[in-house]
Scaffold this motif. Structure first.
Motif, PDB file in Angstrom:
ATOM      1  N   UNK A 276      41.502  30.432  51.674  1.00 45.08           N
ATOM      2  CA  UNK A 276      41.475  31.464  50.632  1.00 45.08           C
ATOM      3  C   UNK A 276      42.824  32.138  50.458  1.00 45.08           C
ATOM      4  N   UNK A 277      43.023  32.697  49.275  1.00 45.53           N
ATOM      5  CA  UNK A 277      44.181  33.513  48.946  1.00 45.53           C
ATOM      6  C   UNK A 277      43.706  34.716  48.146  1.00 45.53           C
ATOM      7  N   UNK A 278      44.384  35.830  48.289  1.00 45.64           N
ATOM      8  CA  UNK A 278      44.042  37.008  47.498  1.00 45.64           C
ATOM      9  C   UNK A 278      45.327  37.736  47.133  1.00 45.64           C
ATOM     10  N   UNK A 279      45.351  38.313  45.928  1.00 44.04           N
ATOM     11  CA  UNK A 279      46.498  39.070  45.445  1.00 44.04           C
ATOM     12  C   UNK A 279      46.026  39.987  44.328  1.00 44.04           C
ATOM     13  N   UNK A 280      46.852  40.969  43.973  1.00 41.77           N
ATOM     14  CA  UNK A 280      46.509  41.895  42.901  1.00 41.77           C
ATOM     15  C   UNK A 280      47.019  41.369  41.569  1.00 41.77           C
ATOM     16  N   UNK A 281      46.167  41.467  40.542  1.00 40.90           N
ATOM     17  CA  UNK A 281      46.548  41.149  39.170  1.00 40.90           C
ATOM     18  C   UNK A 281      46.029  42.283  38.283  1.00 40.90           C
ATOM     19  N   UNK A 282      46.299  42.183  36.983  1.00 39.21           N
ATOM     20  CA  UNK A 282      45.826  43.189  36.046  1.00 39.21           C
ATOM     21  C   UNK A 282      44.806  42.581  35.083  1.00 39.21           C
ATOM     22  N   UNK A 283      43.661  43.217  34.966  1.00 35.78           N
ATOM     23  CA  UNK A 283      42.663  42.803  33.992  1.00 35.78           C
ATOM     24  C   UNK A 283      43.201  43.086  32.591  1.00 35.78           C
ATOM     25  N   UNK A 284      43.178  42.062  31.716  1.00 35.62           N
ATOM     26  CA  UNK A 284      43.742  42.226  30.382  1.00 35.62           C
ATOM     27  C   UNK A 284      42.731  41.994  29.268  1.00 35.62           C
ATOM     28  N   UNK A 285      41.518  41.634  29.610  1.00 34.89           N
ATOM     29  CA  UNK A 285      40.504  41.424  28.587  1.00 34.89           C
ATOM     30  C   UNK A 285      39.118  41.469  29.196  1.00 34.89           C
ATOM     31  N   UNK A 286      38.172  42.001  28.439  1.00 31.02           N
ATOM     32  CA  UNK A 286      36.788  42.079  28.907  1.00 31.02           C
ATOM     33  C   UNK A 286      35.845  42.072  27.724  1.00 31.02           C
ATOM     34  N   UNK A 287      34.885  41.167  27.757  1.00 35.91           N
ATOM     35  CA  UNK A 287      33.769  41.181  26.823  1.00 35.91           C
ATOM     36  C   UNK A 287      32.628  40.447  27.503  1.00 35.91           C
ATOM     37  N   UNK A 288      31.570  40.158  26.781  1.00 32.63           N
ATOM     38  CA  UNK A 288      30.412  39.532  27.408  1.00 32.63           C
ATOM     39  C   UNK A 288      30.659  38.084  27.807  1.00 32.63           C
ATOM     40  N   UNK A 289      31.825  37.539  27.426  1.00 36.01           N
ATOM     41  CA  UNK A 289      32.181  36.197  27.895  1.00 36.01           C
ATOM     42  C   UNK A 289      32.760  36.231  29.299  1.00 36.01           C
ATOM     43  N   UNK A 290      33.370  37.356  29.695  1.00 38.53           N
ATOM     44  CA  UNK A 290      33.933  37.431  31.035  1.00 38.53           C
ATOM     45  C   UNK A 290      35.166  38.301  31.142  1.00 38.53           C
ATOM     46  N   UNK A 291      35.878  38.144  32.259  1.00 41.71           N
ATOM     47  CA  UNK A 291      37.004  38.984  32.652  1.00 41.71           C
ATOM     48  C   UNK A 291      38.283  38.162  32.582  1.00 41.71           C
ATOM     49  N   UNK A 292      39.287  38.644  31.827  1.00 42.67           N
ATOM     50  CA  UNK A 292      40.479  37.854  31.503  1.00 42.67           C
ATOM     51  C   UNK A 292      41.724  38.433  32.159  1.00 42.67           C
ATOM     52  N   UNK A 293      42.560  37.550  32.710  1.00 39.79           N
ATOM     53  CA  UNK A 293      43.895  37.917  33.172  1.00 39.79           C
ATOM     54  C   UNK A 293      44.831  36.761  32.815  1.00 39.79           C
ATOM     55  N   UNK A 294      46.133  37.033  32.844  1.00 39.86           N
ATOM     56  CA  UNK A 294      47.128  36.052  32.432  1.00 39.86           C
ATOM     57  C   UNK A 294      48.099  35.767  33.563  1.00 39.86           C
ATOM     58  N   UNK A 295      48.623  34.536  33.582  1.00 39.68           N
ATOM     59  CA  UNK A 295      49.526  34.162  34.662  1.00 39.68           C
ATOM     60  C   UNK A 295      50.275  32.878  34.328  1.00 39.68           C
ATOM     61  N   UNK A 296      51.205  32.536  35.185  1.00 36.66           N
ATOM     62  CA  UNK A 296      51.913  31.263  35.142  1.00 36.66           C
ATOM     63  C   UNK A 296      51.004  30.198  35.769  1.00 36.66           C
ATOM     64  N   UNK A 297      50.645  29.189  35.016  1.00 34.19           N
ATOM     65  CA  UNK A 297      49.727  28.173  35.528  1.00 34.19           C
ATOM     66  C   UNK A 297      50.367  27.300  36.606  1.00 34.19           C
ATOM     67  N   UNK A 298      51.696  27.366  36.749  1.00 34.33           N
ATOM     68  CA  UNK A 298      52.379  26.617  37.803  1.00 34.33           C
ATOM     69  C   UNK A 298      52.476  27.421  39.093  1.00 34.33           C
ATOM     70  N   UNK A 299      52.006  28.662  39.074  1.00 37.19           N
ATOM     71  CA  UNK A 299      52.007  29.498  40.271  1.00 37.19           C
ATOM     72  C   UNK A 299      50.935  29.025  41.245  1.00 37.19           C
ATOM     73  N   UNK A 300      50.950  29.601  42.447  1.00 33.71           N
ATOM     74  CA  UNK A 300      49.953  29.225  43.441  1.00 33.71           C
ATOM     75  C   UNK A 300      48.541  29.524  42.954  1.00 33.71           C
TER      76      UNK A 300
END
Length: 210
Positions: free
Chosen positions: A50-74
């Motif tokens: 497992x890995x854990x880190x802090x991110x920022x929630x940037x979107x929320x609706x009944x579809x789910x919880x959204x955040x953004x990142x570099x897809x090449x990151x860990x």
């Protein structure tokens, strides 16, 4: 705000979790000093570590919880590989916590473009300059990359990098926790039915032992 005020209303009466979470987030915006949308994001790699880190929630609706990142990151690679993740929000000033977990999907290009274009110029440049999660030989190398991309995109708009986008956690369960005296906390878990086709409905609500 009294303990009674924190435990009445939607916390115990809500039939679905998204409106309740939205209200708790609004409460946090009024009481948390910094980043009320900060959340611990947990992922797992191909070996099951497992890995854990802090991110920022940037979107929320009944579809789910959204955040953004570099897809090449860990975290990007781990999510793309396993398609599962978990989040934990903790608002100390309110003595509240929300945990959720579920499958993960990639947001649409339109969603990613809209959010990317809303970011400050420096953040958009940084998305190009940072080879996130990979070794950095020194601070100068990063500053050099920032300068190069700043010059490259000096005219016109900064396009969204192909490796930068968003993830949406589609929750299978969402647990709301509120601190109470003598560690007799309130815990209510919403569990989504396996056959539910609409995330706004099909939730079972269960009160849990603290």
């Amino acid at each position: 705000m009294s303990e009674t005020e924190l435990t009445t209303g939607d916390f115990t009466e809500s039939a679905e979790p998204f409106a309740l979470f939205a209200q708790w987030l609004e409460d946090a915006k009024a009481s948390e000093i910094n980043d009320p949308n900060a959340v611990a994001l947990a992922t797992v790699d191909a070996d099951g570590m497992p890995n854990v880190r802090m991110v920022l929630l940037k979107g929320l609706d009944t579809r789910g919880f959204v955040f953004y990142t570099n897809f090449e990151s860990q975290k990007g690679q781990e999510i793309l590989g396993q398609k599962k993740a978990a989040m934990c929000f903790h608002w100390k000033s309110l003595r509240r916590q929300v945990r959720l977990r579920g499958n993960v999907e990639v947001v649409s290009d339109a969603e990613a473009d809209e959010y990317f274009n809303s970011r400050p110029l420096g953040s958009r440049i940084g998305a190009w300059a940072s080879r996130q999660s990979r070794p950095l030989e020194g601070r100068f190398a990063l500053e050099k990359a920032v300068a190069e991309y700043t010059a490259k995109f000096a005219l016109g708009t900064v396009p969204r990098p192909p490796h930068w986008s968003g993830f949406r956690i589609v929750p299978r369960s969402i647990e709301f926790w509120h601190d109470r005296k003598f560690r007799l906390h309130d815990r209510i878990e919403f569990r989504r039915s396996e056959t539910a086709t609409d995330l706004a409905t099909g939730w079972e609500k269960v009160r849990m032992y603290p």
